[in-house]
Design a protein around this motif. Sequence first.
Motif, PDB file in Angstrom:
ATOM      1  N   ILE A 243       0.835  -1.206   0.000  1.00 46.44           N
ATOM      2  CA  ILE A 243       0.000   0.000   0.000  1.00 46.44           C
ATOM      3  C   ILE A 243       0.870   1.256   0.000  1.00 46.44           C
ATOM      4  O   ILE A 243       0.612   2.220  -0.734  1.00 46.44           O
ATOM      5  CB  ILE A 243      -0.948  -0.022   1.213  1.00 46.44           C
ATOM      6  CG1 ILE A 243      -2.013  -1.117   1.029  1.00 46.44           C
ATOM      7  CG2 ILE A 243      -1.625   1.329   1.401  1.00 46.44           C
ATOM      8  CD1 ILE A 243      -2.889  -1.305   2.240  1.00 46.44           C
ATOM      9  N   GLY A 246       2.546   1.506  -3.440  1.00 52.34           N
ATOM     10  CA  GLY A 246       1.572   1.875  -4.459  1.00 52.34           C
ATOM     11  C   GLY A 246       1.121   3.309  -4.340  1.00 52.34           C
ATOM     12  O   GLY A 246       0.952   4.012  -5.345  1.00 52.34           O
ATOM     13  N   THR A 247       0.928   3.780  -3.100  1.00 54.85           N
ATOM     14  CA  THR A 247       0.539   5.174  -2.903  1.00 54.85           C
ATOM     15  C   THR A 247       1.637   6.119  -3.358  1.00 54.85           C
ATOM     16  O   THR A 247       1.373   7.141  -4.004  1.00 54.85           O
ATOM     17  CB  THR A 247       0.219   5.420  -1.421  1.00 54.85           C
ATOM     18  OG1 THR A 247      -0.806   4.499  -1.004  1.00 54.85           O
ATOM     19  CG2 THR A 247      -0.280   6.837  -1.198  1.00 54.85           C
ATOM     20  N   LEU A 263      -0.836  -0.996  -5.242  1.00 52.09           N
ATOM     21  CA  LEU A 263      -1.832  -0.581  -4.260  1.00 52.09           C
ATOM     22  C   LEU A 263      -2.946  -1.618  -4.140  1.00 52.09           C
ATOM     23  O   LEU A 263      -3.365  -1.971  -3.020  1.00 52.09           O
ATOM     24  CB  LEU A 263      -2.409   0.779  -4.647  1.00 52.09           C
ATOM     25  CG  LEU A 263      -3.457   1.369  -3.717  1.00 52.09           C
ATOM     26  CD1 LEU A 263      -2.873   1.597  -2.331  1.00 52.09           C
ATOM     27  CD2 LEU A 263      -3.998   2.689  -4.275  1.00 52.09           C
ATOM     28  N   SER A 267      -3.528  -3.925  -0.830  1.00 58.75           N
ATOM     29  CA  SER A 267      -4.821  -3.869  -0.135  1.00 58.75           C
ATOM     30  C   SER A 267      -5.413  -5.269   0.023  1.00 58.75           C
ATOM     31  O   SER A 267      -5.942  -5.615   1.090  1.00 58.75           O
ATOM     32  CB  SER A 267      -5.788  -2.973  -0.913  1.00 58.75           C
ATOM     33  OG  SER A 267      -5.283  -1.659  -1.041  1.00 58.75           O
TER      34      SER A 267
END
Length: 357
Positions: A243, A246-247, A263, A267
């Motif tokens: 996460i 990816g962010t 992301l 998740s």
Amino acid sequence: MAPRPTVHPGAWWLWALGLGTAATRTTNPILLALLVATSAYVVAARRTSAPWSRSYAAFVKLGLAVLTIRLLFAVVLGSPIPGTHTVLTLPEVPLPHWAQGIRLGGRVTAEGLLFALYDGLKLATLLICVGAANALANPARLLKSLPGALYETGVAVVVALTFAPHLIADVQRLRAARRLRGRPDRGLRGLLQVGLPVLEGALERSVALAAAMDARGFGRTADVPPAVRRTTTALTLGGLLGICAGTYGLLTAEGGVYGLPLLLAGSAAALAGLRLGGRRSPRTRYRPDVWNARAWLVAGSGIATAALLIACAAYDPTALRPGVVPLTAPTLPLLPAAAVLLGLLPAFVTPAPEESV
């Protein structure tokens, strides 16, 4: 008697995080002020009289403090934005050679101050949106909605949020008592005389609460095989790393290709880890909150606001991020403004405060 209609606390958090995400996509002061006004209107229309619902004003003050500090840094430490309109000139403090690139004092330009104002206002708006979620979502009900793997963390957070109003009330009561007796309630001496009784009362409440929670079975866990525990840890940590990566990829131009897949994969792994970790905390819920049509409308309005602002930022970035060199007045873009106004939907589709729990 039928239970009163309520809104799922998670919906309020999704709505507020949607507004906060929208605030991160723009530095237009008009849009940021519109986001603050939207959150303030919904909070004024739908918050209850519970102690935790009074936190919105504290977050507004925190946002103003952040904005003030950002402007002070721009004045004292300067700004990387070049400018030609000098507002004032401060005495510059000479620094050693190893501190090159840093300056104290010097010329303060209008362009630098305006850039700092836009930047600080964005962060202040984000904090105010988080304060709106704190004022609208009941922390006790939010705890009931957490997955079992996060139950212990949720208990700690809810206990802290519940004790905060009691600490404020104790400070006000002790200061009033000292004023009635003609004793000082300000300064270092007054702080010590008030702080020690407040700390003593907080410790007594903590011990009593811990005993009551232990008697009611809090903290009991089920037997889980070691392989399941290791799998849970690997999935949760790997998911959180995915996460974060990816962010970061979505926020940078270079990582736009791998950002979304990372992301989504992170998740999914984190959710699987939380699902497995929930086996350690078997528990039942009394009258669980239902995710109904109102919750979909509340959460959807915040998510739609964020999605539309992200799309507008990609389509017309100059309208959402007005420049400061040269100095130009910001304009109000109609489509992003209409997207922000979608955040007002919870004020009209949710029950009135007297119907809330």
